[in-house]
Design an enzyme around this catalytic site. Structure first.
Site, short mmCIF file in Angstrom:
data_model
loop_
_atom_site.label_atom_id
_atom_site.label_comp_id
_atom_site.label_asym_id
_atom_site.label_seq_id
_atom_site.Cartn_x
_atom_site.Cartn_y
_atom_site.Cartn_z
N VAL A 94 27.35 -14.66 52.60
CA VAL A 94 27.25 -13.17 51.85
C VAL A 94 27.18 -12.01 53.22
O VAL A 94 27.45 -10.78 53.02
CB VAL A 94 26.09 -13.20 50.15
CG1 VAL A 94 25.72 -12.09 49.94
CG2 VAL A 94 26.93 -14.83 49.62
N LYS A 102 21.08 -19.76 36.84
CA LYS A 102 21.92 -18.57 36.07
C LYS A 102 21.55 -18.46 34.58
O LYS A 102 21.00 -17.27 34.27
CB LYS A 102 23.01 -18.96 36.48
CG LYS A 102 23.76 -18.90 37.23
CD LYS A 102 25.19 -18.47 38.36
CE LYS A 102 25.44 -18.35 39.73
NZ LYS A 102 26.67 -18.68 39.70
#
Ligand code: NAP
Length: 440
Positions: A32, A214
Site C-alpha cells: 500500500v 472490519k
C-alpha cells in the site's frame, strides 16, 4: 525504476504553480505505502493537491530502492512535521504509538489499518480531538469503495440500523470458485493465492478474523457501538464444500462469506461467517474478489455499496482522497468528519453485546452412515419449533451419505437444540449456517 525517474525529472507544470502542495509522510512502504507513493508521483499537481512524499518508515532500508527516502526512525518522520501522516504498517503496534504521537501534535492521520481502528479507535479519536486534528480510515474497510465518509457526513443516510456485507475478497473468491466448479477448497485457495487474492498464510481471511475486525470498525462508525472482535461470533469458510454450494443453488441461493449486524432494537446482533444468501439478495451477485455492503438506514430504502475490497492501487487512491479531505477538514477546523456526524455521545456510549441467537432460516447439512427418513427428521425438528422448508435427496457422492435442508425462520437456539437432538439420536453429523432474508 521508472516511477523514481519520473519523480526526479518532474517538471512543475504552470498549472501546478498555484496548486496546494501537501507534504505527506508514510508509515510503511509495502504494497500500500509504495502504491501511494507511485500514485502521488504520477498525479503531479492534481486532482485536488500535489502530494510530495517526504519519507517512509520501514523495518529495514537494506538493499532496496524507493521513490522517497526510507527510514527506520518513526520519531524523525513525525518530528519533520508532515501535513498528513499516512499509516500503512498493519497491526496494532507500533502503529498505535506513532499515530497517537502524530495526533497529539495536531498532525492529521489517514490509516488503512483495520486492526488499529478496530482495537484503538476510541483512544485515537480522543487524541485527535485533543490535538485539534482528524483521523480518517476510509481504506480500512472495502478499500476501493468510498462509503464510510459518505455515510459519516450524511446524518439521514447514515442513520443505519442494520448492515449485511461481504467484507473479505479472498473468501468471496474461494466460494465463488467452488460454486463455479472448483472441485474442492484446497484447489480454490491455491487459485486465489496464484492470482494474488490470498496471502501465502491465508488464516486471517479464511477464519473470518479479517472480516470480524472490519465489522467492529463498521459497528463503531455506523452504529456508535463499542464492540470488540471477541464479541462477534465468527466462523470460517474452511468447512464449505462444492456440494454445499450446489445444494444452496438448488434451494435458490448461494453461500457467501457474510458479515452481519443489526442494532435496530438497541443491543446488536452480529455474526461473521458463511451464510445462505437467496438469489434475490444483492449480495448474491458479488462474485470473485468483490466486496459489498448493504446498508439499511432508518430513512432510506436499503443501499448497496460494492466494488473492489482491496488491492494496492485502489487503496492508494482512497488514501489520497482521505489525505486531501483530512487537510481540508483540519484547515476549516471541521474535524467532525473523523467520526460519524450522527454518532452523538449517547449512541457512542452504547455497549454492544452481539448475540448469535437471532431468528432466521438455517441452511443445514446432515451427514450420516445411513440415510435418515426425511419425515422423521421433519418430525423431530418440528418438536423443537423448527419447520423444514426445503430438502434434497440423500447424496452418495460424498464421503458419507449427505442431505441438505433449508428451514423456515426460527431462533438459533431452537435450531441448535433440534440438531443436537438429531445427532444424539442418530449419530449424524450436523452443520448449520444462517440465512439472510430475501433482500427485496
Ligand atoms: N494490501 C492491500 O490491498 C490493502 C488494502 C486495504 C488495506 N490494507 C491495509 O494496509 C496496511 C498495509 O498493508 P500492506 O499490504 O501494504 O502490508 P505490507 O506489504 O506488509 O507492508 C507493510 C509495510 O510496513 C512496514 N512495517 C511493518 N511493521 C513495521 C515496523 N514495526 N516498523 C517499521 N516498519 C514496519 C514494512 O516494512 P518492510 O518493508 O521493511 O518490511 C512494510 O513496508 C494493513 O493494515 C492492511 O490491512 C491493505
Amino acid at each position: 525504476m521508472l516511477v523514481c525517474d519520473r519523480i526526479v525529472r518532474r517538471d512543475p507544470s504552470p498549472a501546478a504553480e498555484g496548486a496546494v502542495r501537501l507534504r505527506v509522510a508514510l508509515l510503511g512502504y509495502g504494497q500500500v505505502g509504495s502504491a501511494v507513493a507511485r500514485l502521488a508521483a504520477r498525479s503531479g499537481a492534481g486532482p485536488g493537491a500535489a502530494v510530495d512524499i517526504i519519507g517512509a518508515l520501514v523495518r529495514s532500508t537494506a538493499s532496496r530502492s524507493a521513490c522517497c527516502p526510507l527510514t527506520t526512525e518513526a520519531a524523525t518522520l513525525v518530528e519533520s512535521g508532515p501535513d498528513v501522516l499516512v499509516e500503512a504498517l498493519g497491526g496494532a503496534e507500533p502503529a498505535r504509538q506513532i499515530v497517537l504521537s502524530a495526533l497529539e501534535r495536531g498532525i492529521p492521520v489517514v490509516s488503512a489499518n483495520k486492526t488499529l481502528i478496530a482495537t484503538h479507535a476510541d483512544e485515537l479519536l480522543a487524541a485527535a480531538e485533543r490535538g485539534g486534528t482528524t483521523l480518517r480510515y476510509e481504506a480500512a474497510v472495502i478499500a476501493g469503495v468510498p462509503f464510510l465518509g459518505t455515510l459519516g457526513r450524511r446524518p439521514y443516510a447514515g442513520a443505519c440500523r442494520r448492515i449485511e456485507a461481504v467484507l473479505n475478497g479472498t473468501t468471496n473468491f474461494i466460494l465463488s470458485e467452488l460454486e463455479a466448479g472448483a472441485p474442492d477448497f484446497a484447489t480454490a485457495l491455491a487459485d486465489a493465492q496464484r492470482r494474488g487474492y490470498a496471502e501465502p498464510n491465508p488464516a486471517k481471511d479464511v477464519s473470518g478474523a479479517d472480516a470480524a475486525e472490519k465489522l467492529v470498525v463498521l459497528l463503531r462508525h455506523l452504529g456508535g457501538l463499542n464492540a470488540t472482535v471477541s464479541d462477534i461470533p465468527t466462523s470460517g469458510i474452511g468447512g464449505i464444500t462444492r456440494p454445499d454450494l450446489v445444494s444452496a443453488r438448488d434451494f435458490g441461493g448461494t453461500l457467501k462469506p457474510v458479515a452481519f449486524a443489526d442494532w435496530s432494537d438497541g443491543c446488536a446482533t452480529a455474526f461473521v461467517g458463511p451464510a445462505f444468501v437467496p438469489a434475490t439478495h444483492p449480495l448474491s451477485t458479488l462474485h470473485g474478489a468483490d466486496n459489498g455492503i448493504r446498508v439499511y438506514s432508518e430513512h432510506l430504502p436499503p443501499v448497496l455499496f460494492a466494488g473492489a475490497g482491496a488491492g494496492p492501487d485502489v487503496t492508494a487512491a482512497t488514501i489520497l482522497d482521505d489525505v486531501i479531505e483530512a487537510t481540508e477538514a483540519t484547515s476549516s477546523a471541521n474535524h467532525s468528519a473523523s467520526r460519524p456526524a450522527f454518532a452523538s455521545p449517547d449512541r457512542r456510549d452504547r455497549d454492544c453485546r452481539p448475540q448469535a441467537a437471532r431468528r432466521t432460516s438455517w441452511f443445514v447439512r446432515l451427514e450420516s452412515k445411513d440415510p435418515l427418513p426425511a419425515a422423521e427428521i421433519a418430525d423431530l425438528f418440528a418438536s423443537y419449533g423448527v419447520w423444514v422448508h426445503r430438502t434434497t435427496d440423500w447424496s452418495r457422492r460424498t464421503a458419507l451419505p449427505t442431505t441438505w435442508l433449508l428451514t423456515h425462520p426460527c431462533a438459533g437456539t431452537s435450531a441448535h437444540a433440534a440438531l443436537s437432538a438429531l445427532s444424539s439420536a442418530t449419530g449424524c453429523i450436523a452443520s448449520r449456517w444462517p440465512s439472510l432474508e430475501s433482500g427485496r
